[in-house]
Design a protein around this motif. Structure first.
Motif, PDB file in Angstrom:
ATOM      1  N   ASN A  36       0.830  -1.210   0.000  1.00 21.77           N
ATOM      2  CA  ASN A  36       0.000   0.000   0.000  1.00 21.77           C
ATOM      3  C   ASN A  36       0.860   1.254   0.000  1.00 21.77           C
ATOM      4  O   ASN A  36       0.506   2.261  -0.615  1.00 21.77           O
ATOM      5  CB  ASN A  36      -0.937  -0.001   1.209  1.00 21.77           C
ATOM      6  N   LYS A  37       2.002   1.198   0.685  1.00 21.77           N
ATOM      7  CA  LYS A  37       2.930   2.337   0.678  1.00 21.77           C
ATOM      8  C   LYS A  37       3.507   2.533  -0.720  1.00 21.77           C
ATOM      9  O   LYS A  37       3.658   3.675  -1.193  1.00 21.77           O
ATOM     10  CB  LYS A  37       4.048   2.091   1.693  1.00 21.77           C
ATOM     11  N   ILE A  38       3.838   1.434  -1.391  1.00 19.98           N
ATOM     12  CA  ILE A  38       4.323   1.523  -2.771  1.00 19.98           C
ATOM     13  C   ILE A  38       3.238   2.116  -3.663  1.00 19.98           C
ATOM     14  O   ILE A  38       3.493   2.997  -4.495  1.00 19.98           O
ATOM     15  CB  ILE A  38       4.755   0.133  -3.270  1.00 19.98           C
ATOM     16  N   LYS A  39       2.009   1.648  -3.477  1.00 21.22           N
ATOM     17  CA  LYS A  39       0.877   2.161  -4.271  1.00 21.22           C
ATOM     18  C   LYS A  39       0.686   3.658  -4.042  1.00 21.22           C
ATOM     19  O   LYS A  39       0.508   4.427  -4.998  1.00 21.22           O
ATOM     20  CB  LYS A  39      -0.394   1.404  -3.891  1.00 21.22           C
ATOM     21  N   ASP A  40       0.725   4.071  -2.796  1.00 24.52           N
ATOM     22  CA  ASP A  40       0.497   5.486  -2.467  1.00 24.52           C
ATOM     23  C   ASP A  40       1.580   6.390  -3.036  1.00 24.52           C
ATOM     24  O   ASP A  40       1.318   7.554  -3.369  1.00 24.52           O
ATOM     25  CB  ASP A  40       0.436   5.665  -0.950  1.00 24.52           C
ATOM     26  N   ASN A  41       2.792   5.889  -3.138  1.00 28.31           N
ATOM     27  CA  ASN A  41       3.911   6.704  -3.601  1.00 28.31           C
ATOM     28  C   ASN A  41       4.199   6.545  -5.090  1.00 28.31           C
ATOM     29  O   ASN A  41       5.120   7.173  -5.613  1.00 28.31           O
ATOM     30  CB  ASN A  41       5.176   6.363  -2.808  1.00 28.31           C
ATOM     31  N   SER A  42       3.421   5.720  -5.765  1.00 25.16           N
ATOM     32  CA  SER A  42       3.630   5.520  -7.197  1.00 25.16           C
ATOM     33  C   SER A  42       2.846   6.566  -7.995  1.00 25.16           C
ATOM     34  O   SER A  42       1.738   6.947  -7.630  1.00 25.16           O
ATOM     35  CB  SER A  42       3.180   4.114  -7.599  1.00 25.16           C
ATOM     36  N   LYS A  43       3.419   6.991  -9.081  1.00 24.54           N
ATOM     37  CA  LYS A  43       2.741   7.953  -9.953  1.00 24.54           C
ATOM     38  C   LYS A  43       1.824   7.248 -10.947  1.00 24.54           C
ATOM     39  O   LYS A  43       1.105   7.900 -11.719  1.00 24.54           O
ATOM     40  CB  LYS A  43       3.770   8.782 -10.716  1.00 24.54           C
ATOM     41  N   TYR A  44       1.828   5.921 -10.921  1.00 23.16           N
ATOM     42  CA  TYR A  44       1.068   5.143 -11.892  1.00 23.16           C
ATOM     43  C   TYR A  44      -0.304   4.766 -11.336  1.00 23.16           C
ATOM     44  O   TYR A  44      -0.470   4.531 -10.131  1.00 23.16           O
ATOM     45  CB  TYR A  44       1.837   3.877 -12.279  1.00 23.16           C
ATOM     46  N   LYS A  45      -1.266   4.686 -12.221  1.00 20.49           N
ATOM     47  CA  LYS A  45      -2.599   4.235 -11.831  1.00 20.49           C
ATOM     48  C   LYS A  45      -2.503   2.775 -11.404  1.00 20.49           C
ATOM     49  O   LYS A  45      -1.927   1.946 -12.109  1.00 20.49           O
ATOM     50  CB  LYS A  45      -3.588   4.384 -12.985  1.00 20.49           C
ATOM     51  N   THR A  46      -3.099   2.462 -10.245  1.00 21.79           N
ATOM     52  CA  THR A  46      -2.858   1.177  -9.599  1.00 21.79           C
ATOM     53  C   THR A  46      -4.168   0.461  -9.293  1.00 21.79           C
ATOM     54  O   THR A  46      -5.159   1.079  -8.915  1.00 21.79           O
ATOM     55  CB  THR A  46      -2.080   1.391  -8.284  1.00 21.79           C
ATOM     56  N   ILE A  47      -4.142  -0.860  -9.431  1.00 21.95           N
ATOM     57  CA  ILE A  47      -5.248  -1.698  -8.993  1.00 21.95           C
ATOM     58  C   ILE A  47      -4.723  -2.683  -7.955  1.00 21.95           C
ATOM     59  O   ILE A  47      -3.671  -3.292  -8.135  1.00 21.95           O
ATOM     60  CB  ILE A  47      -5.913  -2.441 -10.172  1.00 21.95           C
ATOM     61  N   TYR A  48      -5.455  -2.794  -6.837  1.00 24.05           N
ATOM     62  CA  TYR A  48      -5.090  -3.720  -5.767  1.00 24.05           C
ATOM     63  C   TYR A  48      -6.077  -4.875  -5.774  1.00 24.05           C
ATOM     64  O   TYR A  48      -7.298  -4.670  -5.703  1.00 24.05           O
ATOM     65  CB  TYR A  48      -5.123  -3.010  -4.410  1.00 24.05           C
ATOM     66  N   LEU A  49      -5.569  -6.094  -5.865  1.00 21.38           N
ATOM     67  CA  LEU A  49      -6.404  -7.282  -5.967  1.00 21.38           C
ATOM     68  C   LEU A  49      -6.102  -8.213  -4.800  1.00 21.38           C
ATOM     69  O   LEU A  49      -4.979  -8.708  -4.668  1.00 21.38           O
ATOM     70  CB  LEU A  49      -6.135  -8.004  -7.297  1.00 21.38           C
ATOM     71  N   ASN A  50      -7.107  -8.434  -3.968  1.00 22.57           N
ATOM     72  CA  ASN A  50      -6.955  -9.299  -2.799  1.00 22.57           C
ATOM     73  C   ASN A  50      -7.482 -10.687  -3.138  1.00 22.57           C
ATOM     74  O   ASN A  50      -8.682 -10.886  -3.326  1.00 22.57           O
ATOM     75  CB  ASN A  50      -7.731  -8.717  -1.607  1.00 22.57           C
TER      76      ASN A  50
END
Length: 373
Positions: A36-50
């Motif tokens: 989640n920290k990587i996602k928050d700091n990335s400039k890229y549009k992100t999808i998280y799949l659980n």
């Protein structure tokens, strides 16, 4: 309190290098917080799949590259949490990595016997792997001074290094007991060759009582009423579930060096203590030295792994019981460590130095452990 994990920057540096990133680690060590920290700091549009979610597993199972792309949409960073839950996940990761060069996949897994086996062949040459452990002493030094770390040693030995245990200290006994049962067993019991949870629990308790000592699989089998091969299989699965690990004896030159027995250690001393329900302070324990040895060996492994250094690890002992607790071997160089909780003068074994003259030797104790970690 946020503690930045040591592998965070290394993962970030490896993004969008045309390889899937795989993060292994036991449940509750902080994998979701990290990604989640990587996602928050990335400039890229992100999808998280659980992948604990049924519909997510179905969307990733046995799909074509077109179906996978339609599901992911225009997201460039694809995070797949608990990926071992997806059937044939290796093929799905391969299709994404091979066909969409502008997409970065990060997959996490809490059981290497499931995820590693599923991705090893499909992702050969297509993955970069990292291992996330419970907090390390080095990571905690972001918020604690050397004096505070030294004062916290007893807490580390008794309650371990799991993130929640170090953040929520008021309820840590109950949290550890839960971790040692439901979380530790969850992935192991899902493995289709593990049927008897009572045997597994008793095995873990027996191993917990033998940390720092050589373990006989034959003796364990006798105590459990099962055969030696089943014990070996169970221990292998517990290793791949990141609950325990084994050290082999180092043997190269001497005829009387120990060659067969193994030592078993726990990745977290808090989990080990929870398995035997013993949270007594060190001055009331008979196993304080063994706990310290377990702790130091784990912390050395964490430090090396977080620095992307991967020595071979051993202990050394002769038939007449001359012993060194930990050997690290990398590129032919041997570093030997004697691990003693109390500060005491320890001489390097003359026979070891004569046999391995290019090795180094050091003693780690409660007064100097921080400088080694």
């Amino acid at each position: 309190m946020y503690i930045q994990r040591a592998i965070y920057n290394k993962i970030f540096h490896n993004l969008f290098k045309n390889k899937a990133i795989i993060i292994y680690g036991a449940r509750q060590v902080g994998k979701t917080t990290l990604i989640n920290k990587i996602k928050d700091n990335s400039k890229y549009k992100t999808i998280y799949l659980n992948c604990d979610e049924t519909d997510v597993r179905q969307a990733l199972t046995n799909k074509t590259s077109t179906e996978l792309k339609n599901f992911i949409g225009d997201n460039k960073l694809v995070i797949i949490d608990e990926a071992q839950r997806v059937q044939n996940i290796g093929l799905s990761l391969k299709l994404l990595t091979d066909n969409f060069k502008d997409i970065q996949v990060i997959a996490t897994g809490s059981s290497s016997f499931e995820l590693s086996n599923k991705i090893s062949e499909p992702l050969t040459g297509r993955k970069t792997e990292f291992h996330l452990y419970p907090f390390s002493v080095k990571e905690l030094s972001q918020n604690l001074s050397d004096i505070e770390l030294s004062r916290s040693l007893e807490d580390f030995l008794i309650f371990g290094m799991y993130p929640e245990i170090n953040v929520n200290k008021s309820n840590r006994k109950n949290l550890l007991l839960e971790l040692a049962t439901s979380y530790s067993y969850k992935d192991v019991l899902q493995f289709d060759k593990i049927r008897n949870s009572a045997i597994l629990e008793k095995l873990l308790q027996l191993l917990a009582l033998q940390i720092g000592s050589e373990v006989s699989y034959t003796e364990l089998a006798g105590n459990l009423g099962i055969d030696k091969n089943t014990v070996a299989k169970y221990i292998d699965i517990l290793e791949q579930a990141f609950i325990i690990f084994t050290l082999k004896p180092f043997s190269r030159n001497l005829r009387n060096e120990l060659k067969k027995l193994r030592k078993v250690f726990f990745w977290d001393t808090g989990i080990r203590n929870a398995l035997i329900n013993n949270f007594n302070p060190l001055d009331l324990r008979q196993d304080a030295g063994a706990l310290f040895e377990n702790f130091i060996i784990v912390e050395k492994i964490k430090k090396n792994s977080n620095n992307l250094t991967f020595p071979n690890y051993y202990f050394w002992r002769t038939q007449d019981k001359k012993e060194i607790d930990l050997l690290e071997e990398i590129d032919g160089k041997i570093s030997a460590y004697e691990i003693k909780l109390k500060k005491e003068k320890v001489k390097e074994h003359k026979i070891f130095k004569e046999t391995y003259p290019n090795s180094s030797f050091a003693t780690i104790n409660k007064n100097n452990f921080i400088e080694f970690l």
